[in-house]
Design an enzyme around this catalytic site. Structure first.
Site, PDB file in Angstrom:
ATOM      1  CD  GLU A 183      36.397   6.023  10.522  1.00 54.75           C
ATOM      2  OE1 GLU A 183      37.398   5.663   9.890  1.00 54.75           O
ATOM      3  OE2 GLU A 183      36.235   7.184  10.920  1.00 54.75           O
ATOM      4  NE  ARG A 187      40.033   4.308   9.771  1.00 52.38           N
ATOM      5  CZ  ARG A 187      40.699   4.979  10.707  1.00 52.38           C
ATOM      6  NH1 ARG A 187      41.866   4.569  11.136  1.00 52.38           N
ATOM      7  NH2 ARG A 187      40.184   6.064  11.258  1.00 52.38           N
ATOM      8  CG  ASP A 323      35.886  15.254   5.560  1.00 47.43           C
ATOM      9  OD1 ASP A 323      34.902  14.494   5.583  1.00 47.43           O
ATOM     10  OD2 ASP A 323      36.883  15.084   6.278  1.00 47.43           O
ATOM     11  CD  GLU A 499      43.237  14.646   6.324  1.00 47.28           C
ATOM     12  OE1 GLU A 499      44.073  14.916   7.213  1.00 47.28           O
ATOM     13  OE2 GLU A 499      42.512  13.640   6.379  1.00 47.28           O
TER      14      GLU A 499
END
Ligand SMILES: *[C@@H]1O[C@H](CO)[C@@H](O)[C@H](O)[C@H]1NC(C)=O
Ligand SMILES: *[C@@H]1O[C@H](CO)[C@@H](O)[C@H](O)[C@H]1NC(C)=O
Ligand SMILES: *[C@@H]1O[C@H](CO)[C@@H](O)[C@H](O)[C@H]1NC(C)=O
Length: 603
Positions: A183, A187, A323, A499
């Protein structure tokens, strides 16, 4: 997108596990709560867009930003049946300024709420109007940095200046606490790198600030310590202050596949910027491990072993913890301008496997979706795989990713037409184009809810689900555990995810078909209606099928970095961040495509 993008966006528990009590913070200075975009800002939007055009591709500049490409498309019969090709063949690109302005207003409403109540805190809770940090050791600029490049793209000069000023005065990564390696990379590192890049393009802004790159390097040097493992796969957490990796106590010996394989775009670009190949090599080592660990079917399970670097028996899916592994296979190939065939081969292999094992169709209206494979062990210790018709909202990134892959890895000519003509694509390219459009159609169908927003997870009907005959049995998909009168099912939430919108953006750019703008606008209006918090910010909702919607006290930073950015870009002209010059990281931070400076070290 995004994604643990799967893990990241899902695992609220991880993210909040060390959250201290929520202390009310005072706003740092007097910012008007409802500052509407000024005409100056609008002018800046234009200037930025023009600057980007001129800088990159002066040949593209026509009469201003708005133009229409008249191009008729000849489709074979097979193609006529594909969704997204029904507009009669007229490809239309132009900036839709009123809609862009509405989206910029939404961004400002979200940002001003955060800035008033929680400036500098990692996360924002718009209902209680307070912030919180990921750990009690202090914030790392999670939300501020995630939002920076959106401000640059939208031309929000003043907000950008205040944000950079906060970074200059307050930001520190010297925090003795465990932060998610993944993360933090997507980010914070991704946000710093794209803001550095975009600010340098917009020279009148004079914000080409070496500070952002210095911070990116400082952060990456801390994160690199988590790669110091027997396999080279990075540990799940990094103690940024103490410079070392930390294993996930919940999954001893394991790391999530998406977590280790979604750091590469960021690390590679940092190597180019700093002329230091250390980041590149550490990130590439992970990919070489993954290639060596290939399973016979070509799919990736969601966990790998830290010591051996092999896949361990665990679920196989396109959703959380997997993903963005697939997303970054394609994007690593695109990032170096399609010069590293190893990534194209890995991507092709994975897409073949997905088509062979995971792509399914619903019984009634034949909606495409991707199922999950769940391993089950019998008493004799034998493993069998159960196909489960469940699809995370996260999987909707795959629609756009397949379209992007079809027009690059699956293209016989470069560049392909908009939209691509059948003869321009290989058989695999045609297959992926079709699947991408069909998956996008499915994702849009999951917005057929009371709010118009899609749930966190859907299940599709299969013969063995035992629902036939029930008065409530849906035709194709349903939210598991949702029963009238019961508390909202966990799967029924909408947490401001991007998404579907991300895939609409890619679909629009690659087809010019206005139906994708229309769908995006509908979703935006549903967000305005159900998620907006009057006092500032936007909130998640706990049940997409309940009106009026019940809000939940959280605004994820990806709403600022991804959801609103992709919405804005859908209504921009195609010369703003063109897909043949940028790859978007899984948090929607655009990074430029470059000709490679380092040779791939594995094949
Ligand atoms: C978050 O961390 C920053 C930096 O240490 C601190 O100034 C701020 O008060 C913290 N916010 C909360 C809500 O604890
Ligand atoms: C980081 O996680 C490790 C392992 O769970 C734990 O022992 C350690 O105390 C944590 N460090 C901090 C600063 O919370
Ligand atoms: C990528 O390669 C193409 C074809 O070789 C070339 O025309 C283009 O300029 C390159 N793009 C970048 C960003 O290097």
């Amino acid at each position: 997108m995004s994604n643990t993008a799967g893990l990241r966006k899902r695992n609220k528990k991880d993210a909040n596990s060390n959250t201290p009590s929520l202390n009310k913070t005072k706003p740092e200075n007097n910012i008007p709560r409802r500052s509407l975009i000024s005409s100056k800002a609008l002018y800046t939007v234009l200037t930025v867009a023009i600057a980007v055009v001129v800088y990159f591709n002066s040949a593209v500049v026509r009469s201003g930003l708005e133009y229409i490409i008249d191009q008729w498309i000849g489709f074979s019969d097979e193609w006529d049946s594909a969704p997204g090709t029904s507009s009669g063949g007229m490809v239309q690109f132009f900036a839709d300024k009123p809609k862009q302005k509405a989206i910029v207003d939404a961004f400002q409403h979200a940002w001003v709420g955060y800035e008033m109540d929680a400036m500098g805190d990692d996360e924002y809770h718009p209902l209680s109007q307070q912030g919180s940090n990921l750990t009690s050791a202090g914030g790392i600029g999670y939300t501020v940095i995630d939002a920076l490049d959106t401000m640059l793209i939208m031309g929000l000069d003043d907000d950008y200046k205040r944000a950079v000023d906060w970074i200059d005065r307050k930001l520190s990564f010297d925090r003795d606490a465990n932060f998610s390696t993944f993360e933090t990379t997507i980010r914070v590192l991704g946000g710093l790198l794209s803001a550095h890049h975009l600010s340098a393009l917009v020279s009148h802004r004079q914000t080409q600030n070496p500070m952002l790159l210095d911070l990116a390097k400082d952060l990456a040097d801390r994160l690199l310590t988590s790669f110091d493992t027997p396999s080279g796969l990075p540990l799940t957490y990094t103690n940024l202050g103490k410079h070392h990796g930390v294993a996930d106590p919940e999954w001893p010996g394991l790391v999530g596949t998406a977590e280790v394989a979604t750091l590469q775009l960021e690390m590679r670009f940092l190597s180019v910027l700093t002329d230091n190949d250390i980041y590149w090599k550490k990130a590439e080592q992970v990919m070489s491990r993954i290639k060596a660990a290939r399973l016979p079917h070509g799919l990736a399970s969601i966990f790998m072993s830290i010591n051996d670097g092999i896949f361990v028996t665990s679920a196989i899916r396109l959703g959380s913890r997997a993903d963005s592994y697939y997303e970054y296979l394609l994007k690593q190939y695109l990032q170096t301008n399609q010069t590293e065939p190893v990534y194209r081969d890995m991507y092709d292999d994975a897409m073949d496997a997905i088509h062979s094992h995971l792509v399914q169709q619903s019984p009634k209206t034949k909606l495409y979706y991707t199922a999950e494979l769940i391993p089950e062990q019998n008493p004799a210790g034998e493993i069998s795989w159960r196909l489960t018709p469940k699809q995370d909202h996260l999987v909707c990134f795959l629609a756009g990713s397949l379209l992007l892959g079809a027009t690059t890895t699956g293209a016989l000519v470069r560049p392909v037409s908009v939209p691509p003509k059948p003869e321009e694509l290989s058989d695999k390219g045609k297959r992926d184009w079709k699947t991408g459009l069909e998956l996008l159609k499915t994702c849009l169908r999951t917005h057929d809810t009371a709010t118009g927003l899609a749930p966190e997870m859907v299940h599709f009907r299969i013969p063995s689900d035992g629902m036939d005959g029930s008065a409530l049995a849906p035709d194709d998909w349903y939210i598991k555990g949702a029963r009238p009168g019961d508390p909202a099912a966990f799967d029924a939430r909408y947490i401001l995810r991007p998404e579907t919108i991300e895939s609409l953006f890619i679909a629009y750019r690659l087809t010019g078909d206005l139906q994708y703008r229309e769908s995006a606008w509908k979703i935006f209006q549903a967000i305005e209606k159900h998620c907006k918090v009057q006092t500032g910010g936007y909130a998640s909702i706990i049940n997409v099928d309940q009106v009026p919607a019940q809000q939940e006290d959280k605004m994820e930073s990806f709403f600022l970095s991804e959801t609103l950015k992709y919405l804005y870009l859908i209504f921009s002209g195609p010369e703003v961040l063109p897909l043949n010059q940028y790859v978007f990281n899984t948090e929607a931070h655009p990074l430029p495509i470059f000709d490679p400076v380092y040779q791939t070290g594995f094949s």
